[in-house]
Motif scaffolding. Structure first.
Motif, PDB file in Angstrom:
ATOM      1  N   ALA A  24      10.149 -23.870  22.388  1.00 19.92           N
ATOM      2  CA  ALA A  24      10.806 -23.243  23.417  1.00 19.92           C
ATOM      3  C   ALA A  24      11.982 -22.256  22.661  1.00 19.92           C
ATOM      4  CB  ALA A  24      11.584 -24.297  24.392  1.00 19.92           C
ATOM      5  N   GLU A  25      12.213 -22.472  21.241  1.00 20.82           N
ATOM      6  CA  GLU A  25      13.310 -21.854  20.626  1.00 20.82           C
ATOM      7  C   GLU A  25      12.761 -20.540  19.883  1.00 20.82           C
ATOM      8  OE1 GLU A  25      16.552 -24.482  19.039  1.00 20.82           O
ATOM      9  OE2 GLU A  25      14.677 -25.985  19.310  1.00 20.82           O
ATOM     10  N   ARG A  26      11.484 -20.202  20.294  1.00 17.44           N
ATOM     11  CA  ARG A  26      10.901 -18.818  19.683  1.00 17.44           C
ATOM     12  C   ARG A  26      11.871 -17.740  19.534  1.00 17.44           C
ATOM     13  NH1 ARG A  26       5.969 -16.882  17.867  1.00 17.44           N
ATOM     14  NH2 ARG A  26       6.041 -14.485  18.400  1.00 17.44           N
ATOM     15  N   LEU A  30      12.845 -16.188  15.988  1.00 17.48           N
ATOM     16  CA  LEU A  30      12.457 -14.963  15.395  1.00 17.48           C
ATOM     17  C   LEU A  30      13.594 -14.171  14.831  1.00 17.48           C
ATOM     18  CD1 LEU A  30      10.089 -13.769  18.185  1.00 17.48           C
ATOM     19  CD2 LEU A  30       9.577 -13.964  15.889  1.00 17.48           C
ATOM     20  N   ARG A  31      14.885 -14.345  15.502  1.00 17.07           N
ATOM     21  CA  ARG A  31      16.064 -13.808  15.249  1.00 17.07           C
ATOM     22  C   ARG A  31      16.551 -14.354  13.946  1.00 17.07           C
ATOM     23  NH1 ARG A  31      19.605 -14.362  20.309  1.00 17.07           N
ATOM     24  NH2 ARG A  31      21.204 -13.902  19.059  1.00 17.07           N
ATOM     25  N   SER A  32      16.538 -15.553  13.698  1.00  8.45           N
ATOM     26  CA  SER A  32      16.909 -16.186  12.494  1.00  8.45           C
ATOM     27  C   SER A  32      15.991 -15.968  11.327  1.00  8.45           C
ATOM     28  CB  SER A  32      16.832 -17.695  12.699  1.00  8.45           C
ATOM     29  OG  SER A  32      17.824 -18.310  13.368  1.00  8.45           O
ATOM     30  N   GLY A  33      14.788 -15.722  11.508  1.00 11.73           N
ATOM     31  CA  GLY A  33      13.689 -15.461  10.286  1.00 11.73           C
ATOM     32  C   GLY A  33      13.927 -14.170   9.878  1.00 11.73           C
ATOM     33  N   MET A  71      12.146 -21.131   9.048  1.00  6.47           N
ATOM     34  CA  MET A  71      13.031 -20.520  10.019  1.00  6.47           C
ATOM     35  C   MET A  71      12.583 -20.725  11.590  1.00  6.47           C
ATOM     36  SD  MET A  71      16.014 -20.021   8.760  1.00  6.47           S
ATOM     37  CE  MET A  71      16.428 -20.604   7.304  1.00  6.47           C
ATOM     38  N   LEU A  72      11.815 -21.936  11.526  1.00  9.11           N
ATOM     39  CA  LEU A  72      11.185 -22.407  12.739  1.00  9.11           C
ATOM     40  C   LEU A  72      11.865 -23.332  13.528  1.00  9.11           C
ATOM     41  CD1 LEU A  72       7.448 -22.728  11.378  1.00  9.11           C
ATOM     42  CD2 LEU A  72       8.305 -20.900  13.031  1.00  9.11           C
ATOM     43  N   HIS A  73      12.469 -23.259  14.603  1.00  4.77           N
ATOM     44  CA  HIS A  73      13.580 -24.127  15.299  1.00  4.77           C
ATOM     45  C   HIS A  73      12.617 -24.913  16.380  1.00  4.77           C
ATOM     46  CE1 HIS A  73      16.357 -21.648  13.355  1.00  4.77           C
ATOM     47  NE2 HIS A  73      16.377 -20.785  14.072  1.00  4.77           N
ATOM     48  N   GLY A  74      13.034 -26.138  16.487  1.00  2.00           N
ATOM     49  CA  GLY A  74      12.181 -26.952  17.546  1.00  2.00           C
ATOM     50  C   GLY A  74      10.829 -27.446  17.224  1.00  2.00           C
ATOM     51  N   ARG A  75      10.017 -27.791  18.245  1.00  2.00           N
ATOM     52  CA  ARG A  75       8.847 -28.509  18.145  1.00  2.00           C
ATOM     53  C   ARG A  75       7.816 -27.382  17.180  1.00  2.00           C
ATOM     54  NH1 ARG A  75       9.796 -30.387  23.443  1.00  2.00           N
ATOM     55  NH2 ARG A  75       9.608 -32.470  23.422  1.00  2.00           N
ATOM     56  N   GLY A  76       7.009 -28.071  16.300  1.00  5.84           N
ATOM     57  CA  GLY A  76       6.023 -27.356  15.413  1.00  5.84           C
ATOM     58  C   GLY A  76       6.581 -26.786  14.064  1.00  5.84           C
ATOM     59  N   GLY A  77       8.119 -26.786  13.967  1.00  8.42           N
ATOM     60  CA  GLY A  77       8.700 -26.321  12.909  1.00  8.42           C
ATOM     61  C   GLY A  77       9.743 -26.940  12.323  1.00  8.42           C
ATOM     62  N   GLU A  78      10.374 -28.005  13.235  1.00  8.75           N
ATOM     63  CA  GLU A  78      11.615 -28.669  12.795  1.00  8.75           C
ATOM     64  C   GLU A  78      11.373 -30.215  12.933  1.00  8.75           C
ATOM     65  OE1 GLU A  78      16.342 -28.238  13.598  1.00  8.75           O
ATOM     66  OE2 GLU A  78      15.018 -27.173  14.780  1.00  8.75           O
ATOM     67  N   ASP A  79      10.383 -30.557  13.373  1.00 10.35           N
ATOM     68  CA  ASP A  79       9.880 -32.036  13.651  1.00 10.35           C
ATOM     69  C   ASP A  79       9.130 -32.780  12.801  1.00 10.35           C
ATOM     70  OD1 ASP A  79       7.567 -30.704  14.327  1.00 10.35           O
ATOM     71  OD2 ASP A  79       7.442 -30.994  16.495  1.00 10.35           O
ATOM     72  N   GLY A  80       8.688 -31.980  11.687  1.00 11.30           N
ATOM     73  CA  GLY A  80       8.004 -32.613  10.701  1.00 11.30           C
ATOM     74  C   GLY A  80       6.588 -32.369  10.488  1.00 11.30           C
ATOM     75  N   SER A  81       6.170 -31.621  11.593  1.00 17.95           N
ATOM     76  CA  SER A  81       4.771 -31.263  11.700  1.00 17.95           C
ATOM     77  C   SER A  81       4.267 -30.116  10.819  1.00 17.95           C
ATOM     78  CB  SER A  81       4.238 -30.890  13.060  1.00 17.95           C
ATOM     79  OG  SER A  81       4.918 -29.924  13.570  1.00 17.95           O
TER      80      SER A  81
END
Length: 314
Positions: A24-26, A30-33, A71-81
């Motif tokens: 949900a933080e896509r 994108l802006r951070s990355g 630079m992935l925020h939230g699920r799929g990037g910040e959760d260990g996966s």
């Protein structure tokens, strides 16, 4: 800060900046990355954007990348996966590993760990979608106080959060939060200013105090509003600043987080700091807090981006 600004960027090889993703933080990712990508390229790094939502992760190997900046925020990037996938690919990556990422992403388990370590955090209860009883809302309000924060356990950027003052509002907010997560954190609201501390390579950067006319520091206040005020230096005296920095490092270490990140706090009217959450891939947009703290510490955005890249080798 003990940061080496003059480095041979060629040592990093071909670098993938992971951005976008499926959470949900896509939009924020994108802006951070893109901000970090531009900074690294300007510093001479052979950096390329890579969106896991558009390319299979194995392309990182097929395209001969040497390192990954997450630079992935939230699920799929910040959760260990993603950290686990990169670990299996034997590709060095920035920031926390699998355990630290997964724990910090889960607000409930983070609070439980902080409690066992004797670190200050507000009173809370947990609502589970499978067993939630709307009739319990009056008891929850009586237990936690007149104002309660409702937070999906594993969302960031204040997505799905609400601040409520009645049992009826609490029931609605919990049901709304269930749209994002099956587990919802219900937390006593701490009346007072909000602070954040950036951690970089085991050191605490200058704290930031946030002030917003919004009901709380929500998604719009973070990323869109021009009325949110940021104070860095935060206005704390030297003793309180040192105390807050130590507490941030202790909290970050407690959940196994490493490299870089951010820890958020509230301070009550008696001067007591309370831990809110830890972020292992915080925002790096033009309105983000980490670059602001780094600037106060004497680092440019480019230098900060290089320091984050260096955590891939830590």
């Amino acid at each position: 800060m003990n940061v080496v600004f003059h480095v041979d960027v060629k040592q990093y090889g071909k670098v993938a900046v992971l951005l976008g993703g499926i959470s949900a933080e896509r939009e924020v990712s994108l802006r951070s990355g893109n901000a970090v990508l531009n900074a690294l390229q300007n510093a001479g790094v052979d950096a390329h954007g890579f969106d896991p939502a558009e390319h299979p992760i194995t392309d990182l190997i097929n395209q001969d990348f040497d390192r990954a900046v997450i630079m992935l925020h939230g699920r799929g990037g910040e959760d260990g996966s993603m950290q686990g996938a990169l670990q299996l690919l034997n590709l060095p990556f920035t920031g926390s590993g699998v355990l630290g990422s997964a724990l910090a992403m889960d607000k409930v388990r983070t609070k439980q760990i902080w409690q066992t370590r004797g670190l200050p955090t507000a009173k809370y209860q947990i609502a589970e979608k499978r067993s939630f009883d709307a009739g319990s809302c009056k008891v929850i309000m009586a237990t936690l106080g007149d104002i309660v924060m409702v937070k999906p356990a594993q969302e960031g950027s204040s997505i799905g959060m609400a601040k409520v003052t009645s049992a009826a509002q609490l029931e609605t907010a919990i049901q709304d939060a269930f749209k994002y997560d099956n587990t919802v954190l219900l937390e006593q609201f701490i009346q007072g200013p909000e602070y954040t501390v950036t951690i970089l390579n085991g050191e605490a950067l200058p704290s930031i105090r946030m002030s917003t006319p919004h009901n709380f520091y929500d998604y719009d206040a973070k990323y869109h509003s021009n009325s949110t005020e940021y104070f860095c230096p935060s206005g704390l005296n030297a003793q309180d600043e040192a105390q807050l920095g130590r507490l941030a490092i202790d909290a970050f270490d407690a959940v196994g987080a490493t490299g870089w990140g951010r820890v958020d706090f509230m301070r009550d009217e008696q001067g007591q700091f309370y831990l809110l959450e830890a972020n292992t891939v915080p925002g790096m947009t033009e309105k983000s807090l980490v670059p602001m703290a780094a600037k106060q510490a004497g680092m440019s955005f480019e230098q900060l981006s290089l320091a984050i890249l260096a955590t891939a080798d830590a």
